[in-house]
Design a protein around this motif. Structure first.
Motif, PDB file in Angstrom:
ATOM      1  N   ALA A  28     -73.020 -25.028  13.140  1.00  0.00           N
ATOM      2  CA  ALA A  28     -71.742 -24.314  12.991  1.00  0.00           C
ATOM      3  C   ALA A  28     -70.643 -25.201  12.426  1.00  0.00           C
ATOM      4  O   ALA A  28     -69.469 -24.842  12.498  1.00  0.00           O
ATOM      5  N   ARG A  35     -77.581 -34.030  17.326  1.00  0.00           N
ATOM      6  CA  ARG A  35     -76.349 -33.641  16.626  1.00  0.00           C
ATOM      7  C   ARG A  35     -75.473 -32.974  17.660  1.00  0.00           C
ATOM      8  O   ARG A  35     -75.860 -31.954  18.236  1.00  0.00           O
ATOM      9  N   THR A  36     -74.309 -33.542  17.889  1.00  0.00           N
ATOM     10  CA  THR A  36     -73.526 -33.073  19.040  1.00  0.00           C
ATOM     11  C   THR A  36     -72.657 -31.871  18.698  1.00  0.00           C
ATOM     12  O   THR A  36     -72.250 -31.675  17.558  1.00  0.00           O
ATOM     13  N   GLY A  37     -72.372 -31.097  19.738  1.00  0.00           N
ATOM     14  CA  GLY A  37     -71.413 -29.996  19.645  1.00  0.00           C
ATOM     15  C   GLY A  37     -71.806 -28.954  18.614  1.00  0.00           C
ATOM     16  O   GLY A  37     -72.970 -28.588  18.466  1.00  0.00           O
ATOM     17  N   SER A  38     -70.797 -28.483  17.894  1.00  0.00           N
ATOM     18  CA  SER A  38     -71.018 -27.401  16.931  1.00  0.00           C
ATOM     19  C   SER A  38     -72.005 -27.796  15.837  1.00  0.00           C
ATOM     20  O   SER A  38     -72.674 -26.949  15.254  1.00  0.00           O
ATOM     21  N   GLY A  42     -74.883 -29.436  16.044  1.00  0.00           N
ATOM     22  CA  GLY A  42     -76.279 -29.183  16.405  1.00  0.00           C
ATOM     23  C   GLY A  42     -76.657 -27.736  16.207  1.00  0.00           C
ATOM     24  O   GLY A  42     -77.801 -27.396  15.917  1.00  0.00           O
ATOM     25  N   ALA A  43     -75.673 -26.859  16.353  1.00  0.00           N
ATOM     26  CA  ALA A  43     -75.940 -25.435  16.223  1.00  0.00           C
ATOM     27  C   ALA A  43     -75.754 -24.961  14.781  1.00  0.00           C
ATOM     28  O   ALA A  43     -75.806 -23.781  14.499  1.00  0.00           O
ATOM     29  N   GLY A  66     -69.875 -29.953  24.105  1.00  0.00           N
ATOM     30  CA  GLY A  66     -70.812 -28.919  24.499  1.00  0.00           C
ATOM     31  C   GLY A  66     -72.034 -28.858  23.610  1.00  0.00           C
ATOM     32  O   GLY A  66     -72.306 -29.811  22.888  1.00  0.00           O
ATOM     33  N   PRO A  67     -72.759 -27.728  23.630  1.00  0.00           N
ATOM     34  CA  PRO A  67     -72.483 -26.533  24.423  1.00  0.00           C
ATOM     35  C   PRO A  67     -72.616 -26.829  25.917  1.00  0.00           C
ATOM     36  O   PRO A  67     -73.598 -27.426  26.337  1.00  0.00           O
TER      37      PRO A  67
END
Ligand SMILES: Cc1cc2nc3c(=O)[nH]c(=O)nc-3n(C[C@H](O)[C@H](O)[C@H](O)COP(=O)(O)OP(=O)(O)OC[C@H]3O[C@@H](n4cnc5c(N)ncnc54)[C@H](O)[C@@H]3O)c2cc1C
Ligand SMILES: Cc1cc2nc3c(=O)[nH]c(=O)nc-3n(C[C@H](O)[C@H](O)[C@H](O)COP(=O)(O)OP(=O)(O)OC[C@H]3O[C@@H](n4cnc5c(N)ncnc54)[C@H](O)[C@@H]3O)c2cc1C
Lengths: 489, 555
Positions: B194, B186-189, B191-192, B201-202
């Motif tokens: 958010a 899951r890319t970027g925000s 995956g976190a 990123g991150p």
């Protein structure tokens, strides 16, 4: 050690290698809370060939390299080595503006070129580059765009990565190539220009987005020796307005509505403390201004460029004024103590020396991340609570909210000024910085540019992304020689 | 090489009996003949191999289980969604086809202008949902019945609105992706945890692996959800239409304007295009109807706007002197749509447009100013729901030349290219003779302007061997011309390196021989390394271009 220095001198010439105590000390620490570490040598490079040779040498000798393009002072800790024996690769001497093309609105610059230098050269061709908020005078444009520093005008970001387009990079394994559209042609700019190719499109060149491996990488993937940049036409008419508000929710609503219809050429929100330190020339002025300024202010810039500039500005300023009104706010040329034109002159230009964030108390620590506008109030509340608990003066905390990527997200930044000469204040600020970072991370602040301790906070949240990142790092920097210690869990 | 009963059963256990098939008739329908799809590589008459099974997963979890089984049994796979492309089909006799049509969710975050879409959310439906809340999405030139995810994950994704909205890759935010080894990235925000708003990123963006200039054509796993950036729609919550099929017309308020801009020369055209790039006034810009050919476009537009119109009407219409005049006046044209966010905004944009025409000596086509015509074109371009018209003349087409670059470079050679095509069409009966210039495409293939996305339409008959052969010969000839001018690869040959003429994957040796001579072979060597890291069992097929690093002396 002498053998090492001789090898380095063989690559960049004797004059390019420095090990004097002063020069090593200059790179041993920065203005952040990063742990100091003295490098083994500082190497000033002049060309991509030298960089390539240096990276090949570093692979053979297992020497850590830390690329640096901007001049001091540094604030994010990413240019302080974390490994003993590191060699600083200083690219700030590569100062050539390689090309400016008005027809395609493109420029190609080496890493040592600063905003001030580039803007002056572009202005002669009737162009300019979109700005981040008042960067320090020594800031490298290349380093700034590679680190995805947010731009004041979100509406010119058809991509998060604007205005960065193509690059020349020497990857950590010592191989040099062009990325983006430039990667599809010969590795020779002159030849590409002769074929009317101006390094416009950033993606690819094929199925892999090479340049996105360099963005926000803190020099851990490759060393960039030029970047191409999408420029803008120079404004002929430019007017700036302030929208004061007591509540952040109101001003956010105004920002949403204005960006939604693609109005403005630069729009951001600051609290009184941030705006005061941007505008105040010294600590006293900052203090006075802070007392006077509204809780929040949106700064809105409107420009007219080549065709019917005055008409454009007039149409938009009336429409934006109506949007403000609909949010119960006012679009004003000034607020008590401050004219909008003055704000523009500071915000859209490189900072004076000392850097504006230092004006309030000498030192400062930033905390920044990305989120969406509607979530900013809860982060602010959490930060303020934490500051109160730590006995830190809440009214000193600067808040800067910058919509990015056409408004789908925003950069949210807190600035904690402190007096570095006072050990107690420093320690408090340092602890508060760590505590706030942890708190907001747990609330879902996304550290997309994970400097320092944020790397651990962010990467620990997402095992798959971390694994993928490690795989990619293993390909482009297999021996881990580029800025080791950064961006790791 | 049929799947063993045990393997088939394992797949069936994942998706259920109703969502898997080995029926010969079903499998046949998942083979591609490239003549029915704009794939830019010919030879137009081969078929792709028969898949071993067709599977329709219903969730990310099911996709993941399927991919893990593929790794266990070393079976190649390819996901496709709306199947307009030739890239979406398998290139091996040991492969399964995933048809993503069961996953079609759409969620819209109106405030932050984000839509989270599953593969089978087609452009038409995403657009309808977005317009309900005053937003719109970039619909690539392939049209509104194609999958948003497919263009984002699989191919390029530019279209008429890319000038103001960017291409698919620019609009891509967070993505959920089942990698070829079965892990979910899951890319970027996202995956976190958010949210979907940031795909970067991150730090360095791992999304780089999922798409570059173009998507990975189904060779790097399966995209199960992607967040896209939406854009303002200053119109009603749905497009009101009037008229009779197929000539529906949009009845939009006055803040929408649709013009066909015409110029006296290509120099003037290029100057005008560059000004449109810079002035940021157009919502949409596309040279659309020239796809029918310079000589017949006005007549075609008349036919299309007549509910009883037929291709047989072409001959008499071409004799009409008034229509001839109108056609001549829009020889060097482009369609644009202005969308005013407010009354002041549209007034300003109109003024700028008039100023640009004045500075370039251009004019607005009179015929295209007729109310019904404007409204027909408005609906056509905003919606892109008429892709069948790409095929009307002869049943098939290929885009060639593809002078998709610097506006000034492309326009300087366009008449010469047109003459070459005209000569060929007049002396060979294998491609449609529509008057040389059949160049069409987007004002920009990058947000904010830059390169154009152009192609000449070559209409041919896919059921006629001579026509197929003639089209191939023609493109061989235009390639020679392109090479002599230093203009790169002809669009009709863009994809020739990704699947062999027999429909099967290229071998590594074959790919090595091609890419070792690339301008910067390193690009393909790194792609080889990325494939080894992410897709160790090589289950994606040869659409992912790789070069064995040792061929250029790398470890
Ligand atoms: C008439 C016509 C006009 C066209 N015009 C344009 C144009 O103007 N601009 C442009 O950019 N392109 C254009 N194309 C090409 C088009 O963009 C591609 O075909 C595109 O991918 C559209 O989706 P599709 O229906 O073809 O998707 P599919 O055929 O379903 O898939 C396209 C690719 O994406 C992959 N894919 C699909 N779903 C997934 C998934 N869930 N996960 C991972 N990979 C997946 C497939 O394997 C395949 O390789 C055109 C094509 C046609 C037929
Ligand atoms: C490559 C190719 C191969 C073809 N092969 C065949 C064939 O074998 N047999 C055959 O009979 N025909 C075939 N056709 C013709 C094709 O099927 C028709 O063009 C198509 O079916 C027209 O039907 P449609 O109304 O669904 O068209 P669409 O293009 O899907 O849409 C027509 C109108 O409905 C709207 N619309 C579409 N989907 C939605 C939706 N979900 N929600 C709201 N609005 C929507 C569109 O905006 C448009 O206005 C082929 C066409 C092509 C391009």
């Amino acid at each position: 050690m002498n053998a090492t220095l001789n090898q380095l001198a063989g690559i960049v010439g004797q004059a390019g290698v420095s090990t004097t105590p002063e020069s090593l000390a200059a790179y041993a620490s920065d203005s952040s809370f990063a742990t100091p570490m003295k490098p083994a040598a500082v190497v000033k490079v002049q060309s991509a060939e030298q960089v390539e040779a240096l990276v090949k040498w570093a692979n053979q000798t297992q020497t850590p390299l830390v690329p640096v393009s901007s001049g001091a002072p540094h604030y994010k800790g990413d240019t302080v080595a974390e490994m003993p024996g590191s060699v600083i690769v200083d690219l700030s001497g590569m100062k050539k503006i390689l090309n400016i093309n008005r027809q395609q609105r493109m420029a190609v610059v080496e890493p040592g070129v600063t905003y001030g230098e580039l803007q002056a050269a572009l202005a002669k061709e009737g162009m300019c580059l979109s700005m981040p908020l008042a960067p320090r005078a020594t800031k490298s444009v290349a380093a700034s765009v590679l680190d995805l520093e947010p731009r004041l005008n979100a509406l010119h970001q058809w991509n998060y990565t604007e205005p960065l387009r193509c690059t020349e990079v020497t990857w950590g394994d010592g191989n040099r190539m062009f990325t983006g559209e430039a990667g599809a042609g010969p590795r020779d700019l002159e030849k590409q220009w002769a074929a009317q190719k101006w390094q416009v499109s950033p993606t690819g060149p094929n199925m892999l987005d090479f340049y996105r491996l360099l963005t926000a990488s803190q020099g851990t993937m490759g060393i960039v020796t030029w970047v191409s940049l999408r420029c803008e036409l120079l404004p002929q008419v430019e007017r700036t307005y302030l929208v004061p508000a007591a509540k952040l929710e109101d001003v956010n609503e105004f920002a949403y509505k204005t960006l939604r219809v693609r109005f403005s050429d630069g729009l951001f929100v600051m609290n009184g403390a941030a705006l005061a330190s941007l505008m105040g020339g010294n600590a006293e002025e900052v203090k006075t201004l802070k007392a006077e300024l509204p809780t929040y202010v949106a700064v809105v810039n409107v420009v007219g460029r080549e065709l019917l500039p005055e008409e454009r500005v007039q149409a938009q300023e009336q429409d934006i004024a109506e949007i403000a009104q609909a949010c119960g706010l006012q679009l004003l040329p000034s607020v008590p103590g401050l004219r909008a034109e003055q704000v523009r002159a500071k915000a859209f230009e490189p900072s004076q020396v000392p850097f504006w964030k230092e004006t309030a108390k000498g030192a400062f620590q930033d905390i920044f991340f990305t989120t969406t506008l509607n979530r900013t109030p809860e982060f602010i509340e959490a930060v303020q609570k934490q500051a109160i608990a730590a006995g830190y003066p809440v009214e000193d905390i600067g808040v800067y909210i910058q919509p990015i990527n056409m408004g789908v997200g925003c950069h949210c930044e807190f600035t904690l000024p402190y007096n570095a000469a006072c050990a107690k204040e420093s320690a408090r600020a340092k602890k508060l910085f760590v505590d706030i970072s942890e708190t907001i991370s747990s609330m879902g602040a996304y550290f997309s540019r994970p400097h320092g301790i944020w790397a651990r906070l962010q990467l620990n949240k997402d095992a798959q992304s971390t694994i993928a990142l490690k795989k990619v790092k293993g390909i482009f920097d297999p021996n881990g020689i580029l800025n080791p210690g950064k961006l790791s869990v | 090489m049929a799947l063993t009963a045990e393997i088939y059963q394992a797949f069936e256990d994942v998706v259920g009996q109703r969502n898997i098939s080995q029926d010969k008739g079903v499998l046949e329908s998942y083979r591609c003949i490239t003549s029915q799809s704009s794939a830019h590589y010919g030879p137009f008459d081969h078929k792709t191999p028969l898949p071993q099974a067709v599977i329709m997963p219903g969730s990310t979890e099911e996709v993941q289980k399927i991919i893990k089984l593929c790794n266990k049994y070393k079976i190649q796979f390819k996901a496709s969604t709306t199947f307009w492309s030739a890239m979406g089909f398998i290139g091996s006799e040991n492969a399964i086809q995933l048809d993503m049509r069961r996953m079609k969710g759409i969620e819209i975050d109106e405030k932050n202008m984000i839509a989270v879409v599953e593969p089978y959310a087609i452009g038409a439906v995403v657009q309808v949902e977005a317009m309900k809340v005053g937003l719109n999405c970039n619909i690539p030139g392939v049209g509104c019945s194609s999958s948003v995810v497919a263009s984002t994950a699989g191919w390029v994704g530019f279209g008429p609105t890319s000038i103001s909205m960017g291409v698919a890759g620019e609009n891509m935010l967070g993505a959920e992706w089942v990698l070829p080894d079965g892990e979910v990235l899951r890319t970027g925000s996202l995956g976190a945890g958010a949210g979907w708003f940031n795909g970067e990123g991150p730090g360095p963006s791992t999304r780089s692996v999922l798409r570059g200039f173009q998507g990975t054509t189904g060779t790097m796993g399966v995209c199960t959800k992607v967040a896209i950036r939406l854009h303002p729609w200053p119109g009603p919550t749905c497009i009101p239409t009037r008229g009779q099929t197929p000539a529906y017309k949009a009845s939009l308020p006055d803040n929408f304007k649709c013009y066909t801009l015409c110029y006296p020369s290509w120099e003037a055209w290029a100057k005008g295009a560059a000004m449109l790039h810079e002035a940021e006034i157009v919502y949409l810009g596309h040279r659309q109807f020239n796809m029918f050919g310079r000589d017949i476009k006005a007549a075609m537009l008349r036919i299309l706007n007549d509910p009883n119109g037929q291709l047989a009407d072409l001959e008499p219409l071409l004799q009409d002197p008034e229509l001839k005049k109108q056609n001549e006046l829009m020889k060097m044209d482009i369609q644009v749509v202005l969308a005013g966010m407010t009354a002041r905004d549209i007034a300003y944009k109109e003024k700028v447009l008039d100023r640009i025409l004045e500075l370039c000596g251009g004019w607005k086509s009179e015929m295209m100013l007729e109310k019904d015509m404007q409204d027909y074109v408005l609906l056509y371009l905003l919606r892109l729901g008429h892709k069948n018209l790409n095929y009307t003349l002869c049943g098939s087409y290929e885009g060639n030349y593809g002078l998709s670059s610097n506006v000034f470079v492309a326009t300087a050679v366009i008449e010469e290219a047109s003459e070459l095509k005209d000569k060929w069409a007049k002396t060979h009966t294998t491609i449609a003779d529509t008057g040389g210039d059949s160049d069409m495409g987007s004002l920009s293939i990058i947000g904010g302007g830059g390169a154009m996305g152009w192609e000449f339409f070559v209409n041919f008959d896919a059921y006629d061997k001579a026509s197929i052969q003639g089209t191939n010969d023609f493109i061989d000839e235009t390639q020679k011309w392109m090479t002599s001018k230093g203009l790169g690869v002809d669009m009709g040959r863009w994809n020739q390196d990704i699947r062999r003429k027999d429909g099967l994957n290229f071998t590594q040796e074959e790919h090595d021989a091609m890419y070792v001579n690339a301008a910067q072979p390193l690009v393909f060597a790194y792609q080889w390394k990325v494939r080894e890291a992410v897709n160790p069992n090589h289950l994606g097929g040869s659409y992912y271009r790789t070069l064995t690093p040792s061929k250029i002396g790398l470890a």
